[in-house]
Every structure is written in C-alpha cells, then in structure tokens.
Design a protein around this motif. Structure first.
Motif, PDB file in Angstrom:
ATOM      1  N   PRO A 129       0.832  -1.206   0.000  1.00 24.06           N
ATOM      2  CA  PRO A 129       0.000   0.000   0.000  1.00 24.06           C
ATOM      3  C   PRO A 129       0.866   1.256   0.000  1.00 24.06           C
ATOM      4  O   PRO A 129       1.899   1.318   0.685  1.00 24.06           O
ATOM      5  N   LEU A 130       0.444   2.273  -0.758  1.00 29.19           N
ATOM      6  CA  LEU A 130       1.217   3.511  -0.868  1.00 29.19           C
ATOM      7  C   LEU A 130       1.535   4.104   0.498  1.00 29.19           C
ATOM      8  O   LEU A 130       2.676   4.485   0.770  1.00 29.19           O
ATOM      9  N   ILE A 131       0.545   4.169   1.361  1.00 21.41           N
ATOM     10  CA  ILE A 131       0.748   4.838   2.647  1.00 21.41           C
ATOM     11  C   ILE A 131       1.672   4.029   3.551  1.00 21.41           C
ATOM     12  O   ILE A 131       2.430   4.596   4.349  1.00 21.41           O
ATOM     13  N   GLU A 132       1.656   2.712   3.431  1.00 16.31           N
ATOM     14  CA  GLU A 132       2.580   1.897   4.228  1.00 16.31           C
ATOM     15  C   GLU A 132       4.019   2.121   3.773  1.00 16.31           C
ATOM     16  O   GLU A 132       4.930   2.154   4.604  1.00 16.31           O
ATOM     17  N   ARG A 133       4.215   2.280   2.478  1.00 14.37           N
ATOM     18  CA  ARG A 133       5.580   2.552   1.990  1.00 14.37           C
ATOM     19  C   ARG A 133       6.090   3.884   2.541  1.00 14.37           C
ATOM     20  O   ARG A 133       7.237   3.999   2.970  1.00 14.37           O
TER      21      ARG A 133
END
Length: 580
Positions: free
Chosen positions: A98-102
């Motif tokens: 997920p973008l936000i986890e990265r």
C-alpha cells in the motif's frame, strides 16, 4: 549554517567513506568549492579532517533531525475512479505494498515515528495502521466539501520540524532524511502548464507565466516557516477559502515562502488515476475492480485496452466515468452510496427492457439488475438541454409527449406518496425545516384532488429534468437515466421538469402550454401545480436523507422545499375558492 555548508554536511552524513571527488559529484559543486567548504566545516568544529562528525556536527544533527510527519489522506481521489469505489487511494497497492505503508516505512527508516494521518473518505479503512505502525488518525468531517487546505489546518499545531506528505505518492528511493535545515517544497524537473512556479539553480521559487515545475506535494518546514504557514492557514480558513489547496498557503501574492527542491520526474510517481497505477504496476490487485471486470467481459477486451478514463460530473445518485476502448467511448455507471435503499434495480432493468429499441435513449450494453452497474455507449457530440432555452424546452416536451403517447406498461409503479414517507424515514431524524409537518399536511391534502383527475396511467420517467435530455449537433434529442421510472400520471413528469429547472410561475405556465400545445384545461394545470408541491416534498426529503450521508446539494434542497410549501398553498386556495 548557510545552504552550501548544509549540503556538504548532509552528503557526509548520508554517504560514509566519501572523498572530495565523490562529494563534488553528489553536490554539483566544483572540487575547489568542496575543498573550501570542508575546510570551513572543520574550522567550525562540525567535522574532523577525516570527515567524521565533530561535536558541533553532532549537536547540529540533533537540533535539525525532523521530529514528525503529517500525511494527508482525506480526499475522495475522484480521478481514481473506478478504483476509489472500493478503496481509498492511500491504500492502493504498488508491487504488493500500500502507498501509505511505503511512506510510513520510509519515515521509520530515518527514525521518524511521530506520524499522524488526516483521514476522511473511507476513513475506517485506515484504522489498522494505528496498531500496525503506531500512528494516529485525525478525522476530517468536511472532506467531501473542502479541499486539503482544511485537512492541513486540522494538523496546524504539528507542522514545525516536520514533513507534510500526500498519501498518493510513490518514491523508488527514500525522499526523507535524518537531517533537514532550510524549509523546502518538492518539485519535479518536469515542466507542466498546471504549475506557475519555477525553481532556480539557487533553489529560489519564482512565479512564471510559462509552464512551471510540477508540484509533488511533499514539504519540510522548520519552526520559523511553520509559524508563518500556520498564520496563513488561519487567515484562509477564517476567510472560508475551502476550495484552496494547502500549497496556496505557501504563496503570498507571487512570492513562494520557502525554497524549492528538485528531483528527477523518473524517481517518483503520483498515483492520481487508474492509468497512472496501470503504468506503474500493471499487476496491481486494485486494477481488478468490479467495474473493470464488467468492461473486460462485456467488450471482450483486456484492461490494458481501457484508457482515457474521465470522471464525469458527480451525479446526485451515482458515480460515473467515461473511457475509450478500441476508438469508441463508453460510460460506466457505479451506484452511489445509499442508492440500494432508493432504487429497485430490478425495476430499472424491466424499464430498459421495454424501451431498449427506442431511438431516443442510450444503448445499454450491460445492466446488472442486482447492483445497478450499467455500461452504455457514449452519446457523441451531445450536450445537456438548457431549461432556459425555450427552443430546447420545446424539443424536450415534444419528446416527452411522444413517450407518454406510446403508453408503455410495466409491472411496477412509482408510488410518490409512499416514497415521500420512505425518504422521510431514511433520514432517521426530525426535518431541519421548522414548519415541515404543516407543509407535509398541506401536501397530503392534495392527494384526493390529484387522484380524481388522473386521465392516463402509463410508464413515466419521473426524473425528467433538463440534464437528462441530450441534444446532438443535428438536433436529435435523447432521454437518458431511467432509474426512477415507473407507472404514473404523465403530468407528474411535466412538474418534475419544472421544479428541477427552478421555474417561477410564469415559466411553469409556459412549460405546460408547450407540452399541451396551448390546450391545457384549468383543472389539469392545477393538478400539475399540485404535482410540483408533491415532487418538491419528495425531493426535499430525498435531499435531507442524502445530506445525512455527507452529501450537500446547496440551494437545490431549499428550492424543493419551497415548491412543496408554496404550491400546496396555491392549489389549496384554488380548491377552496372552487368549492365555495
């Protein structure tokens, strides 16, 4: 510390075991300038002769280590349709992540753990991050009506010595650092007409009328600049500039308040659309949405053939997008929030089965009678009719009259009285209008008069408003969006056209005369007025329900209530005089 010495010190911290030639390459400084700056840093006791940190260097790093980060993830991401019907864009996966986890992991790599995420649309989907990464969530209750300037305003007390980050960004390399000193805003080296800010070689950001550097959305703010930005945010929110983006608060007339930092466009990706996600990761699971699968199966194509996706104007009931496939345009309708309570899709399906061969409606390729997904051919070179152009109105009424004369029959009716009560029950709260019960009582009094004067009972459109009539360049007219259609009195369709258009009494009478070709008797005219009152109450209740879901239709909702209130009185006065 000046910016040049800061750059040298930052390179030394992030890249151990460097020589002057490598430092020169990383900073784009000449060897002579590198040698001079290293000498000054040594004299000022920031570094030793072997470039290791000295006491002042360690103190400097401790003072200028970023302390926190704020991630903006509240918005709809309307350009992400059809993906955003199932997942908020911050949780879209690129290469299984997920973008936000990265973003969170990259912040952790530089020891930043004080992270808050401003959420709104599908906020519950982000809840797991609290346990997984020990972040905090800030809820933005106005995400549907205010731009991200309000999201940042909610986090204004935590901007100093921290990053501001959009949730829809992907970086191959970590853009964050253990050392930051001057404030900066991140730009791409790509020029675009959407930006009028250009970053000079000395990092100054200047206004330009020419294409500027693409704005990426990430910024770092030191204490001083954070205070200035906070003041600007306070001023803009006080002035109710809710349509602004947070970057607008960085601009003072044509001056940009902080420095700019440039990165190659190839080193990042901003995921703002289905196609951008496809380009970055064609195997992402989030490309496999129900809408795309329907398109693939119906048109017998692979998702890679679907392109030029554009979100259409957000409807009052549905979310729709147009796209191209094999040089032809189509529209996919995705039912909006709460639509399943308002519309019986099986009944809609039955209506389209009746009228599917008519030349005046859209060509439906797919319609699911269980969930309401609809795929149709795009009507090229058409425009919405204009309710204030009486030539257009005449064409609309001619088509409506033709449809009514065909006298289609289906097995369901649009029970407007039942729907009024149904919408009222859905809102699960008293009406916001103080005299609602009086108005409703007046409207209900019209029921016997209406029922005694119905001359025809046939399939009606119900939502026959000007926006649903399309006219092409040759003057051909279409009537689309039949989801409310059912058996009713055709005179109701006339009233619905009038109240959606916001007609006054004079315009209303002109509309009736056009439909009836100047041959409308007095009783029928007042029955149509009565329908305006009934329809006004119906759509007023509908608006109150939709507003309880966070959707606001502005002046339209008040206008509908006024029709209920004023036209019920008008007809009741007429009946009182007639029966006196």
């Amino acid at each position: 510390m000046n910016n040049d010495k800061y750059k040298i010190l930052k390179v030394l911290i992030e890249n151990p075991d460097l020589n002057q030639r490598k430092i020169s390459k990383l900073t784009n400084f000449s060897l002579g300038k590198v040698n001079n700056l290293l000498g000054k840093l040594n004299e000022e006791k920031y570094i030793f002769l072997d470039y290791k940190l000295a006491l002042n260097g360690k103190k400097y790093i401790n003072l200028h280590h970023p302390k926190q980060a704020t991630i903006l993830a509240a918005g709809y991401g309307l350009r992400m349709v059809p993906i955003n019907t199932e997942e908020p864009k911050g949780l879209l996966e690129v290469h299984g992540e997920p973008l936000i986890e990265r973003i969170i992991k990259q912040l952790h790599e530089v020891s930043i753990t004080d992270i808050k995420i401003v959420v709104g649309f599908m906020k519950e989907h982000y809840e797991y991050l609290i346990d997984e990464y020990n972040v905090d969530l800030i809820a933005n209750p106005y995400y549907s009506t205010r731009n991200n300037i309000y999201s940042l305003y909610l986090a204004k007390d935590r901007l100093a010595n921290g990053y501001i980050i959009p949730c829809d960004i992907w970086f191959e390399d970590n853009p964050f650092s253990t050392l930051e000193d001057p404030s900066w805003y991140l730009f791409s080296d790509r020029l675009t007409d959407h930006s009028h800010w250009q970053v000079s070689k000395n990092a100054k950001v200047k206004y330009t009328k020419e294409p500027g550097n693409r704005m990426i959305g990430i910024a770092y703010l030191n204490q001083e600049d954070a205070e200035v930005l906070t003041d600007h945010l306070d001023e803009m929110i006080k002035a109710k500039k809710y349509d602004s983006f947070w970057e607008d608060a960085l601009a003072d007339k044509k001056q940009f308040l902080i420095s700019g930092r440039i990165i190659p466009n190839s080193e990042h990706a901003e995921i703002n659309s289905y196609e951008e996600l496809m380009e970055l990761d064609s195997h992402s699971d989030h490309l496999k949405t129900e809408a795309i699968q329907i398109i693939e199966e119906t048109l017998k194509v692979d998702k890679t053939k679907v392109h030029n996706i554009h979100t259409l104007k957000k409807g009052m009931t549905n979310r729709s997008f147009s796209f191209e496939c094999k040089d032809k345009r189509y529209i996919m309708r995705i039912p909006g929030e709460g639509t399943d309570k308002l519309i019986d899709r099986k009944e809609e399906y039955d209506v389209y089965q009746q009228i599917k061969d008519e030349p005046y409606t859209e060509n439906i390729l797919y319609l699911d009678p269980t969930n309401g997904y609809k795929l149709s051919e795009f009507l090229e070179n058409t425009r919405n009719s204009d309710a204030n152009d009486w030539n257009d109105v005449t064409k609309c009424m001619k088509l409506l009259r033709r449809f009514h004369h065909e006298n289609y029959q289906v097995n369901h009716k649009f029970d407007i009285w039942k729907q009024i009560n149904f919408y009222e029950s859905l809102r699960d709260a008293p009406s916001v209008y103080k005299d609602f019960m009086i108005t409703k009582e007046n409207v209900v009094k019209l029921k016997p008069f209406i029922q005694d004067n119905i001359k025809q009972w046939s399939l009606c459109h119900i939502d026959a408003n000007a926006d649903n009539f399309l006219i092409d360049k040759k003057g051909k007219i279409y009537l689309i969006d039949w989801e409310y259609a059912g058996m009713q009195d055709p005179d109701l369709d006339i009233a619905m056209y009038a109240i959606y258009a916001g007609y006054n009494r004079e315009q209303f009478d002109r509309l009736i005369d056009i439909y009836y070709q100047n041959d409308c008797d007095e009783l029928t005219r007042y029955k149509i007025y009565a329908y305006a009152a009934v329809g006004g109450l119906l759509w007023s209740n509908w608006c109150e329900y939709k507003q309880s879901l966070g959707l606001d239709f502005g002046a339209y909702s008040i206008a509908q209530y006024r029709y209920a209130k004023e036209y019920s009185k008008l007809v009741l006065n007429y009946l009182e005089k007639k029966n006196a």
